[in-house]
Design a protein around this motif. Structure first.
Motif, PDB file in Angstrom:
ATOM      1  N   LEU A   9       0.827  -1.214   0.000  1.00 47.73           N
ATOM      2  CA  LEU A   9       0.000   0.000   0.000  1.00 47.73           C
ATOM      3  C   LEU A   9       0.859   1.262   0.000  1.00 47.73           C
ATOM      4  CD1 LEU A   9      -2.983  -0.803   2.370  1.00 47.73           C
ATOM      5  CD2 LEU A   9      -3.026  -0.415  -0.076  1.00 47.73           C
ATOM      6  N   LYS A  10       2.058   1.166   0.558  1.00 45.23           N
ATOM      7  CA  LYS A  10       2.964   2.319   0.528  1.00 45.23           C
ATOM      8  C   LYS A  10       3.409   2.622  -0.899  1.00 45.23           C
ATOM      9  CE  LYS A  10       4.669   1.851   5.204  1.00 45.23           C
ATOM     10  NZ  LYS A  10       5.808   1.542   6.075  1.00 45.23           N
ATOM     11  N   LYS A  11       3.531   1.580  -1.714  1.00 47.24           N
ATOM     12  CA  LYS A  11       3.907   1.770  -3.113  1.00 47.24           C
ATOM     13  C   LYS A  11       2.723   2.246  -3.951  1.00 47.24           C
ATOM     14  CE  LYS A  11       7.378  -1.873  -3.073  1.00 47.24           C
ATOM     15  NZ  LYS A  11       7.697  -3.195  -3.588  1.00 47.24           N
ATOM     16  N   HIS A  12       1.541   1.696  -3.690  1.00 48.84           N
ATOM     17  CA  HIS A  12       0.338   2.031  -4.455  1.00 48.84           C
ATOM     18  C   HIS A  12      -0.613   2.845  -3.570  1.00 48.84           C
ATOM     19  CE1 HIS A  12       1.588  -0.823  -7.527  1.00 48.84           C
ATOM     20  NE2 HIS A  12       1.826  -1.690  -6.557  1.00 48.84           N
ATOM     21  N   ARG A  13      -0.323   4.112  -3.439  1.00 55.64           N
ATOM     22  CA  ARG A  13      -1.097   4.988  -2.558  1.00 55.64           C
ATOM     23  C   ARG A  13      -2.539   5.187  -3.029  1.00 55.64           C
ATOM     24  NH1 ARG A  13       1.033   6.928   1.520  1.00 55.64           N
ATOM     25  NH2 ARG A  13       3.045   7.811   1.934  1.00 55.64           N
ATOM     26  N   ALA A  14      -2.817   4.968  -4.284  1.00 55.07           N
ATOM     27  CA  ALA A  14      -4.176   5.165  -4.808  1.00 55.07           C
ATOM     28  C   ALA A  14      -5.154   4.126  -4.276  1.00 55.07           C
ATOM     29  CB  ALA A  14      -4.161   5.125  -6.328  1.00 55.07           C
ATOM     30  N   LEU A  15      -4.655   3.027  -3.726  1.00 54.34           N
ATOM     31  CA  LEU A  15      -5.537   1.990  -3.185  1.00 54.34           C
ATOM     32  C   LEU A  15      -6.025   2.308  -1.767  1.00 54.34           C
ATOM     33  CD1 LEU A  15      -3.763  -1.266  -4.374  1.00 54.34           C
ATOM     34  CD2 LEU A  15      -5.826  -0.217  -5.284  1.00 54.34           C
ATOM     35  N   ILE A  16      -5.377   3.231  -1.068  1.00 53.59           N
ATOM     36  CA  ILE A  16      -5.751   3.547   0.309  1.00 53.59           C
ATOM     37  C   ILE A  16      -7.176   4.093   0.396  1.00 53.59           C
ATOM     38  CG2 ILE A  16      -5.177   4.978   2.311  1.00 53.59           C
ATOM     39  CD1 ILE A  16      -2.224   4.648   1.519  1.00 53.59           C
ATOM     40  N   PRO A  17      -7.607   5.074  -0.415  1.00 52.43           N
ATOM     41  CA  PRO A  17      -9.003   5.516  -0.332  1.00 52.43           C
ATOM     42  C   PRO A  17     -10.010   4.419  -0.695  1.00 52.43           C
ATOM     43  CG  PRO A  17      -7.703   7.112  -1.554  1.00 52.43           C
ATOM     44  CD  PRO A  17      -6.836   5.919  -1.326  1.00 52.43           C
ATOM     45  N   LEU A  18      -9.617   3.540  -1.592  1.00 50.96           N
ATOM     46  CA  LEU A  18     -10.492   2.438  -1.964  1.00 50.96           C
ATOM     47  C   LEU A  18     -10.722   1.514  -0.775  1.00 50.96           C
ATOM     48  CD1 LEU A  18     -11.958   0.850  -4.239  1.00 50.96           C
ATOM     49  CD2 LEU A  18      -9.819  -0.403  -4.513  1.00 50.96           C
ATOM     50  N   TYR A  19      -9.659   1.142  -0.085  1.00 47.50           N
ATOM     51  CA  TYR A  19      -9.789   0.281   1.085  1.00 47.50           C
ATOM     52  C   TYR A  19     -10.543   0.988   2.204  1.00 47.50           C
ATOM     53  CZ  TYR A  19      -6.690  -3.258  -0.835  1.00 47.50           C
ATOM     54  OH  TYR A  19      -6.124  -4.247  -1.599  1.00 47.50           O
ATOM     55  N   PHE A  20     -10.333   2.281   2.363  1.00 48.15           N
ATOM     56  CA  PHE A  20     -11.047   3.042   3.390  1.00 48.15           C
ATOM     57  C   PHE A  20     -12.548   3.050   3.115  1.00 48.15           C
ATOM     58  CE2 PHE A  20     -12.914   7.024   4.865  1.00 48.15           C
ATOM     59  CZ  PHE A  20     -12.684   6.896   6.225  1.00 48.15           C
ATOM     60  N   CYS A  21     -12.938   3.363   1.890  1.00 45.33           N
ATOM     61  CA  CYS A  21     -14.365   3.380   1.538  1.00 45.33           C
ATOM     62  C   CYS A  21     -14.987   1.999   1.650  1.00 45.33           C
ATOM     63  CB  CYS A  21     -14.549   3.919   0.125  1.00 45.33           C
ATOM     64  SG  CYS A  21     -14.150   5.650  -0.040  1.00 45.33           S
ATOM     65  N   LEU A  22     -14.271   0.987   1.262  1.00 46.22           N
ATOM     66  CA  LEU A  22     -14.755  -0.382   1.386  1.00 46.22           C
ATOM     67  C   LEU A  22     -14.946  -0.760   2.857  1.00 46.22           C
ATOM     68  CD1 LEU A  22     -15.395  -2.915  -0.337  1.00 46.22           C
ATOM     69  CD2 LEU A  22     -13.079  -3.652   0.165  1.00 46.22           C
ATOM     70  N   GLY A  23     -13.999  -0.391   3.699  1.00 48.73           N
ATOM     71  CA  GLY A  23     -14.103  -0.679   5.132  1.00 48.73           C
ATOM     72  C   GLY A  23     -15.276   0.040   5.778  1.00 48.73           C
ATOM     73  N   VAL A  24     -15.491   1.310   5.417  1.00 48.38           N
ATOM     74  CA  VAL A  24     -16.632   2.062   5.951  1.00 48.38           C
ATOM     75  C   VAL A  24     -17.944   1.440   5.479  1.00 48.38           C
ATOM     76  CG1 VAL A  24     -17.823   4.286   5.859  1.00 48.38           C
ATOM     77  CG2 VAL A  24     -15.376   4.213   6.257  1.00 48.38           C
ATOM     78  N   GLY A  25     -18.026   1.035   4.250  1.00 48.05           N
ATOM     79  CA  GLY A  25     -19.242   0.406   3.726  1.00 48.05           C
ATOM     80  C   GLY A  25     -19.555  -0.909   4.415  1.00 48.05           C
ATOM     81  N   VAL A  26     -18.540  -1.714   4.647  1.00 49.50           N
ATOM     82  CA  VAL A  26     -18.740  -2.989   5.343  1.00 49.50           C
ATOM     83  C   VAL A  26     -19.171  -2.745   6.783  1.00 49.50           C
ATOM     84  CG1 VAL A  26     -17.521  -5.020   6.226  1.00 49.50           C
ATOM     85  CG2 VAL A  26     -17.228  -4.321   3.859  1.00 49.50           C
ATOM     86  N   ALA A  27     -18.557  -1.769   7.441  1.00 46.94           N
ATOM     87  CA  ALA A  27     -18.927  -1.459   8.826  1.00 46.94           C
ATOM     88  C   ALA A  27     -20.364  -0.954   8.913  1.00 46.94           C
ATOM     89  CB  ALA A  27     -17.964  -0.425   9.406  1.00 46.94           C
ATOM     90  N   MET A  28     -20.761  -0.098   7.988  1.00 51.48           N
ATOM     91  CA  MET A  28     -22.134   0.433   8.016  1.00 51.48           C
ATOM     92  C   MET A  28     -23.162  -0.654   7.728  1.00 51.48           C
ATOM     93  SD  MET A  28     -21.562   4.143   6.233  1.00 51.48           S
ATOM     94  CE  MET A  28     -23.278   4.393   5.940  1.00 51.48           C
ATOM     95  N   SER A  29     -22.874  -1.533   6.789  1.00 55.14           N
ATOM     96  CA  SER A  29     -23.832  -2.593   6.489  1.00 55.14           C
ATOM     97  C   SER A  29     -23.922  -3.595   7.640  1.00 55.14           C
ATOM     98  CB  SER A  29     -23.457  -3.306   5.190  1.00 55.14           C
ATOM     99  OG  SER A  29     -22.224  -3.951   5.317  1.00 55.14           O
ATOM    100  N   THR A  30     -22.821  -3.855   8.317  1.00 57.04           N
ATOM    101  CA  THR A  30     -22.851  -4.730   9.490  1.00 57.04           C
ATOM    102  C   THR A  30     -23.651  -4.096  10.619  1.00 57.04           C
ATOM    103  OG1 THR A  30     -20.688  -5.614   8.894  1.00 57.04           O
ATOM    104  CG2 THR A  30     -21.414  -5.946  11.161  1.00 57.04           C
ATOM    105  N   PHE A  31     -23.435  -2.805  10.867  1.00 58.78           N
ATOM    106  CA  PHE A  31     -24.189  -2.100  11.898  1.00 58.78           C
ATOM    107  C   PHE A  31     -25.685  -2.112  11.576  1.00 58.78           C
ATOM    108  CE2 PHE A  31     -26.204   1.898  13.200  1.00 58.78           C
ATOM    109  CZ  PHE A  31     -26.147   1.738  14.576  1.00 58.78           C
ATOM    110  N   TYR A  32     -26.054  -1.886  10.339  1.00 56.06           N
ATOM    111  CA  TYR A  32     -27.465  -1.853   9.954  1.00 56.06           C
ATOM    112  C   TYR A  32     -28.109  -3.230  10.110  1.00 56.06           C
ATOM    113  CZ  TYR A  32     -31.670  -1.071   7.229  1.00 56.06           C
ATOM    114  OH  TYR A  32     -32.970  -0.997   6.826  1.00 56.06           O
ATOM    115  N   THR A  33     -27.392  -4.283   9.759  1.00 54.40           N
ATOM    116  CA  THR A  33     -27.941  -5.630   9.919  1.00 54.40           C
ATOM    117  C   THR A  33     -28.147  -5.968  11.387  1.00 54.40           C
ATOM    118  OG1 THR A  33     -26.813  -6.299   7.897  1.00 54.40           O
ATOM    119  CG2 THR A  33     -27.554  -8.052   9.373  1.00 54.40           C
ATOM    120  N   ILE A  34     -27.200  -5.603  12.231  1.00 54.16           N
ATOM    121  CA  ILE A  34     -27.348  -5.842  13.667  1.00 54.16           C
ATOM    122  C   ILE A  34     -28.494  -5.010  14.224  1.00 54.16           C
ATOM    123  CG2 ILE A  34     -26.209  -5.506  15.897  1.00 54.16           C
ATOM    124  CD1 ILE A  34     -23.595  -6.280  14.481  1.00 54.16           C
ATOM    125  N   ARG A  35     -28.632  -3.767  13.772  1.00 54.86           N
ATOM    126  CA  ARG A  35     -29.722  -2.909  14.228  1.00 54.86           C
ATOM    127  C   ARG A  35     -31.083  -3.496  13.839  1.00 54.86           C
ATOM    128  NH1 ARG A  35     -32.863   0.777  11.883  1.00 54.86           N
ATOM    129  NH2 ARG A  35     -33.744   2.391  13.194  1.00 54.86           N
TER     130      ARG A  35
END
Length: 85
Positions: A9-35
């Protein structure tokens, strides 16, 4: 695999926002399912203690917003399932 380690990831910095958005999306969908599993009146986790959980919402406002109706004055006829037995 390329792009999945911290060193890569240090070499390919453009992937960091992709992983961040993916992580936020997974966290939100998990929270919504539990709710939904915990707060929804259609789900009963304790059948013996509360066999009809939707009856708790017979006198409460369940819908949050409607541009057509004022739910503070609206009273819908709710069937009483306890009278049928």
């Amino acid at each position: 695999m390329q792009g999945l380690s911290i060193a890569s990831l240090k070499k390919h910095r453009a992937l960091i926002p992709l992983y961040f958005c993916l992580g936020v999306g997974v966290a939100m969908s998990t929270f919504y399912t539990i709710r939904l599993a915990v707060k929804n009146p259609d789900v009963s986790w304790n059948r013996k203690g509360n066999p009809e959980p939707n009856q708790e919402y017979a006198s409460k406002q369940y819908k949050f917003y409607s541009p057509i109706r004022d739910y503070s004055t609206y009273r819908a006829p709710v069937p009483n399932y306890m009278d049928e037995e």
